[in-house]
Scaffold this active site. Structure first.
Site, PDB file in Angstrom:
ATOM      1  CD  GLU A  37      86.310  73.190 -38.731  1.00  0.00           C
ATOM      2  OE1 GLU A  37      86.205  72.641 -39.828  1.00  0.00           O
ATOM      3  OE2 GLU A  37      86.931  74.249 -38.551  1.00  0.00           O
TER       4      GLU A  37
ATOM      5  NE  ARG B  43     114.330  65.632 -14.646  1.00  0.00           N
ATOM      6  CZ  ARG B  43     115.564  65.487 -15.089  1.00  0.00           C
ATOM      7  NH1 ARG B  43     115.995  64.284 -15.484  1.00  0.00           N
ATOM      8  NH2 ARG B  43     116.386  66.514 -15.142  1.00  0.00           N
TER       9      ARG B  43
ATOM     10  CD  GLN C 202     101.397  74.153  -2.493  1.00  0.00           C
ATOM     11  OE1 GLN C 202     101.954  75.249  -2.340  1.00  0.00           O
ATOM     12  NE2 GLN C 202     100.534  73.678  -1.619  1.00  0.00           N
TER      13      GLN C 202
END
Ligand SMILES: Cc1cc2nc3c(=O)[nH]c(=O)nc-3n(C[C@H](O)[C@H](O)[C@H](O)COP(=O)(O)OP(=O)(O)OC[C@H]3O[C@@H](n4cnc5c(N)ncnc54)[C@H](O)[C@@H]3O)c2cc1C
Length: 385
Positions: free
Chosen positions: A247, A273, A284
Site C-alpha cells: 500500500e 490569473r 518570483q
C-alpha cells in the site's frame, strides 16, 4: 539506471489516463465529494478496466503486473481520476485486501475470493484498527476464540476503508493472547453478511469524502476454520506488514499522479490569473512555490519507483516503502497548500477549483498506512536506532 517506461508500460499508462478521463465521471466529483457518495457503478467500471486486479495472477482474472508496472498504472489512475476518495478506496481494496489473499491465501481461498474481488463484483476491506489500537497494532483487542471446528470473533474495528460498502472483511484478531507479540494475531476472511457483523458507523470525513469509511462491530461472529487466512494461526502481523508494504508503494503512486495533475493546473492558473496587469506567475514568489511543487513531485516519484523496484527484486521493501510513503504524503500536503496559496481566494471556495478538495484529500495521507511519526520510527529502526 534507466528511468524510461517500457513501451508496454507506456501503453498501460495511456490507456488508464484515457479511461479515467472518459469513464470515471470527473465532472461529477465535486457533487459526490459534497454528498460523500461512493459509486458502485463506477467501481464496476474501474474494475472492468483492470484497476481492482493489477497485481492479481491471470488465472484469477487479474493483470499480473509486477510492482513497477502496478506503480505506473496507479500513478496514471491517480492522475486521470479526479475522485481522490474513489482512487483511495480502490487502492485500499487492492493493496490491503486483495494482495494479502493473493500472497497468503490457501488455494481454495484464492479460487473463491480473488475472481470476484478482481472483477469488481465484491468490495474488500482490511479491518485492523480499533478504537483503542491505531498506531499500536500490537494492542489489538478483537478476539478470535476457538469454537468447535471454527472461531468466534468479538471486537470493534474502526477507520476501515470501504467497510460500509464491503462484501468481504479481512479481520485481524488475537488468537494467542499470551503468545509472542509477532504471533499473537491471525487474519480472518469474514463475509459482511455473517450473523453478528454490523456496520455501526459511516464516518463523515475531512477529505477523501467519497471513500466509504466506518466502523464495524463483531459480536459472536462464528466463522469456519477455512476463514483463517493461510490456514494457519499467528500470521496476522506478517500479513498486515506485507499489505502495508504494497500500500505504501501502490497507493502513494496514485498520490504522485494527483500531485502532477495539481502542478499542471497550478501552472495554468498562475499563467492566466493577472494582477496589476501581469500574470501572477511572473512574480518570483509565486514561481518559486511552483518550482518547489515540481521538485517534491519528482522526488516523490523517484522514491515510489525505487521502492517498487525493490519490491520486485527482493520482496523486502519495507524500508524503502516507508521512506516513499513518508515523503510522498508530506510532499502532497505541502504542494496542496502551495496550490491553494497560489489560487488565493479561489482556492478557498468549495467547488471553485479542485485544489481545495485535493488539499483536504492530502491531509489523510499522513495518517493512513501508518502515520508520519510511525514511518519515522520504522525508518529509524532500520537504521539501528
Ligand atoms: C482515511 C483513513 C483511512 C484508514 N483506513 C484504514 C483501513 O482500511 N484499515 C485499518 O485498519 N485502519 C485504517 N485507518 C486507520 C489508521 O491506520 C490509523 O488512523 C493510524 O494508524 C493512526 O491510528 P490512530 O488514528 O488510532 O491514532 P493514534 O495511534 O492514537 O495516534 C495519534 C497520534 O499519536 C502519534 N503516535 C501514536 N503512537 C506513536 C508512537 N509510538 N510514536 C510516535 N507517535 C505516535 C501518531 O503518529 C498520531 O500523530 C485509516 C485511517 C484514515 C485516516
Amino acid at each position: 539506471m534507466n528511468f524510461d517506461l517500457t513501451p508496454e508500460q507506456k501503453k498501460i499508462r495511456d490507456a488508464i489516463l484515457a479511461f479515467a478521463a472518459e469513464s470515471l465521471e470527473n465532472d461529477g466529483v465535486a457533487d459526490r465529494d459534497r454528498g460523500s457518495v461512493f459509486s458502485r457503478e463506477l467501481w464496476k467500471r474501474a474494475a472492468g478496466a483492470g484497476l481492482a486486479a493489477l497485481t492479481v495472477p491471470v488465472e484469477y482474472g487479474g493483470r499480473a503486473y509486477d510492482a513497477e508496472t502496478t506503480t505506473v498504472a496507479m500513478e496514471a489512475f491517480g492522475h486521470g481520476c479526479e475522485d481522490g476518495g474513489f482512487v483511495f478506496a480502490m487502492g485500499a481494496h487492492l493493496f490491503a485486501a486483495v494482495v494479502p489473499i493473493q500472497a497468503f491465501g490457501t488455494a481454495d481461498q484464492k479460487a473463491r475470493w480473488l475472481p470476484p474481488l478482481a472483477d469488481g463484483t465484491l468490495v474488500g476491506a482490511h479491518a485492523m484498527s480499533e478504537p483503542g489500537a491505531g498506531s499500536d497494532v500490537a494492542g489489538i483487542a478483537t478476539r478470535a476464540d476457538r469454537d468447535g471446528d471454527g472461531y468466534l470473533l468479538n471486537g470493534v474495528k474502526t477507520l476501515a476503508t470501504n467497510c460500509t460498502e464491503a462484501d468481504l472483511l479481512l479481520v485481524s484478531a488475537v488468537t494467542a493472547p499470551e503468545g509472542n507479540p509477532q504471533a499473537r494475531l491471525s487474519s480472518f476472511l469474514v463475509e459482511i453478511t455473517t450473523p453478528g457483523v454490523a456496520v455501526t458507523q459511516r464516518f463523515e470525513t475531512l477529505g477523501h469524502r467519497t471513500t466509504p469509511l466506518g466502523e464495524v462491530t463483531l459480536t459472536n461472529v462464528r466463522v469456519p476454520a477455512t476463514a483463517l487466512l493461510s490456514g494457519k494461526e499467528g500470521g496476522g502481523i506478517a500479513f498486515f506488514n506485507h499489505a502495508m508494504m504494497w500500500e505504501r508503494v501502490g497507493l502513494f503512486a496514485a498520490h504522485v499522479g494527483t500531485m502532477e495533475r495539481m502542478l499542471q493546473r497550478t501552472i495554468a492558473f498562475a499563467r492566466s490569473r493577472k494582477q496589476g496587469g501581469r500574470p501572477i506567475a511572473s512574480h518570483q514568489a509565486v514561481a518559486h512555490k511552483i518550482a518547489d511543487m515540481k521538485v517534491r513531485l519528482e522526488a516523490a516519484r523517484l522514491l515510489v519507483y525505487k521502492a517498487a523496484s525493490q519490491l520486485d527484486r527482493s520482496r523486502l521493501a519495507a524500508f524503502d516503502a516507508s521512506i516513499a510513503k513518508l515523503f510522498t504524503s508530506e510532499a502532497f500536503v505541502a504542494s496542496a497548500l502551495d496550490a491553494v496559496q497560489i489560487l488565493g481566494g479561489a482556492g478557498y471556495i468549495q467547488g471553485r477549483h479542485p485544489a481545495e478538495r485535493e488539499l483536504r484529500d492530502a491531509l489523510g495521507t499522513t495518517l493512513y498506512s501508518g502515520t508520519s511519526e510511525i514511518q519515522r520510527t520504522i525508518i529509524a529502526a532500520w537504521l539501528g536506532l
